[in-house]
Design a protein around this motif. Structure first.
Motif, mmCIF file in Angstrom:
data_model
loop_
_atom_site.group_PDB
_atom_site.id
_atom_site.type_symbol
_atom_site.label_atom_id
_atom_site.label_comp_id
_atom_site.label_asym_id
_atom_site.label_seq_id
_atom_site.Cartn_x
_atom_site.Cartn_y
_atom_site.Cartn_z
ATOM 1 N N LYS A 78 0.831 -1.204 0.000
ATOM 2 C CA LYS A 78 0.000 0.000 0.000
ATOM 3 C C LYS A 78 0.870 1.261 0.000
ATOM 4 O O LYS A 78 1.762 1.409 0.834
ATOM 5 C CB LYS A 78 -0.906 -0.010 1.236
ATOM 6 C CG LYS A 78 -1.900 1.115 1.261
ATOM 7 C CD LYS A 78 -2.808 0.997 2.465
ATOM 8 C CE LYS A 78 -3.805 2.127 2.488
ATOM 9 N NZ LYS A 78 -4.650 2.073 3.656
ATOM 10 N N VAL A 79 0.580 2.162 -0.920
ATOM 11 C CA VAL A 79 1.304 3.431 -0.987
ATOM 12 C C VAL A 79 0.753 4.343 0.099
ATOM 13 O O VAL A 79 -0.444 4.594 0.172
ATOM 14 C CB VAL A 79 1.147 4.085 -2.375
ATOM 15 C CG1 VAL A 79 1.815 5.445 -2.398
ATOM 16 C CG2 VAL A 79 1.712 3.190 -3.463
ATOM 17 N N ILE A 80 1.652 4.827 0.976
ATOM 18 C CA ILE A 80 1.197 5.731 2.042
ATOM 19 C C ILE A 80 1.541 7.187 1.728
ATOM 20 O O ILE A 80 0.973 8.087 2.318
ATOM 21 C CB ILE A 80 1.740 5.316 3.427
ATOM 22 C CG1 ILE A 80 3.246 5.291 3.455
ATOM 23 C CG2 ILE A 80 1.160 3.987 3.850
ATOM 24 C CD1 ILE A 80 3.829 5.016 4.834
ATOM 25 N N ARG A 81 2.489 7.410 0.785
ATOM 26 C CA ARG A 81 2.750 8.765 0.293
ATOM 27 C C ARG A 81 3.378 8.646 -1.089
ATOM 28 O O ARG A 81 4.384 7.954 -1.267
ATOM 29 C CB ARG A 81 3.682 9.535 1.231
ATOM 30 C CG ARG A 81 3.871 10.987 0.768
ATOM 31 C CD ARG A 81 4.628 11.813 1.752
ATOM 32 N NE ARG A 81 6.060 11.613 1.571
ATOM 33 C CZ ARG A 81 6.969 12.203 2.343
ATOM 34 N NH1 ARG A 81 6.623 12.975 3.345
ATOM 35 N NH2 ARG A 81 8.236 11.983 2.135
ATOM 36 N N PHE A 82 2.756 9.317 -2.052
ATOM 37 C CA PHE A 82 3.293 9.309 -3.411
ATOM 38 C C PHE A 82 4.468 10.283 -3.508
ATOM 39 O O PHE A 82 4.488 11.308 -2.816
ATOM 40 C CB PHE A 82 2.203 9.724 -4.414
ATOM 41 C CG PHE A 82 1.156 8.669 -4.614
ATOM 42 C CD1 PHE A 82 1.357 7.620 -5.473
ATOM 43 C CD2 PHE A 82 -0.051 8.730 -3.912
ATOM 44 C CE1 PHE A 82 0.394 6.642 -5.654
ATOM 45 C CE2 PHE A 82 -1.015 7.759 -4.091
ATOM 46 C CZ PHE A 82 -0.802 6.716 -4.959
ATOM 47 N N PRO A 83 5.451 9.988 -4.369
ATOM 48 C CA PRO A 83 6.551 10.933 -4.544
ATOM 49 C C PRO A 83 6.014 12.236 -5.162
ATOM 50 O O PRO A 83 5.243 12.192 -6.117
ATOM 51 C CB PRO A 83 7.508 10.221 -5.503
ATOM 52 C CG PRO A 83 6.961 8.887 -5.766
ATOM 53 C CD PRO A 83 5.621 8.786 -5.160
#
Length: 179
Positions: free
Chosen positions: A168-173
């Motif tokens: 799960k992505v918790i913060r996108f670049p």
């Protein structure tokens, strides 16, 4: 008609009546037996459906439990991301000075924190200058005119690193892209 004939006829009638009663009883027995078999089939069907529903429930709850354990630390990880960013900024600024001992200390603390978080499932999402921009994997902060033709639609600068916890992505670049 003689008495004998009458008795014979009476016996024949009784025999036919007895056969009729026996046939009716057999028919009733079959219908009762068939009813019981139908009820048994219905109960078996009910049982199988209930069993299948219970199995699905067990699978669903165990999957939910596993997902919960995987992302239970998500809030803590999200709150630590600014600390990781601050360590990266501090490292860049301290590396400009000539105090190498201070640089080593910050580097050791930063590496220890990153290693601990990686052991708990935190991963950096790689985004580098020149990579193709993908709206599904990157968050565009702004667009600037591309310094060269080959950087149009590509990443010019990475403002903040992205992180994922497990799958799960918790913060996108956060990136700047060329226009």
């Amino acid at each position: 008609m003689s008495k004998k004939e009458h008795d014979i006829e009476k016996e024949q009638i009784e025999a036919v009546e007895n056969e009729t009663v026996e046939v009716e009883e057999q028919v009733e027995e079959k219908t009762v037996e068939e009813k019981l078999q139908d009820e048994l089939k219905q109960e078996k069907d009910k049982f199988l459906r209930l069993f299948a529903e219970f199995e699905n429930y067990k699978k669903r709850t165990s999957k939910e439990r596993i997902d919960l354990f995987k992302t239970a630390s998500q809030d803590v990880m999200v709150s630590l991301l600014p600390v990781l960013d601050d360590f990266d900024r501090a490292y860049v600024e301290i590396s400009k000075t000539e105090e190498k001992e201070l640089l080593k200390g910050v580097e050791l603390i930063s590496n220890k924190l990153k290693t601990t978080l990686q052991q708990k499932g935190l991963e950096v999402i790689e985004a580098a200058q020149g990579d193709a921009f993908n709206a599904d994997n990157h968050e565009a902060i702004t667009q600037i005119p591309a310094p060269s033709e080959d950087l149009k639609g590509k990443i010019i600068d990475v403002i903040e690193k992205g992180y994922k916890l497990g799958d799960k992505v918790i913060r996108f670049p956060k990136v700047v892209i060329g226009q």
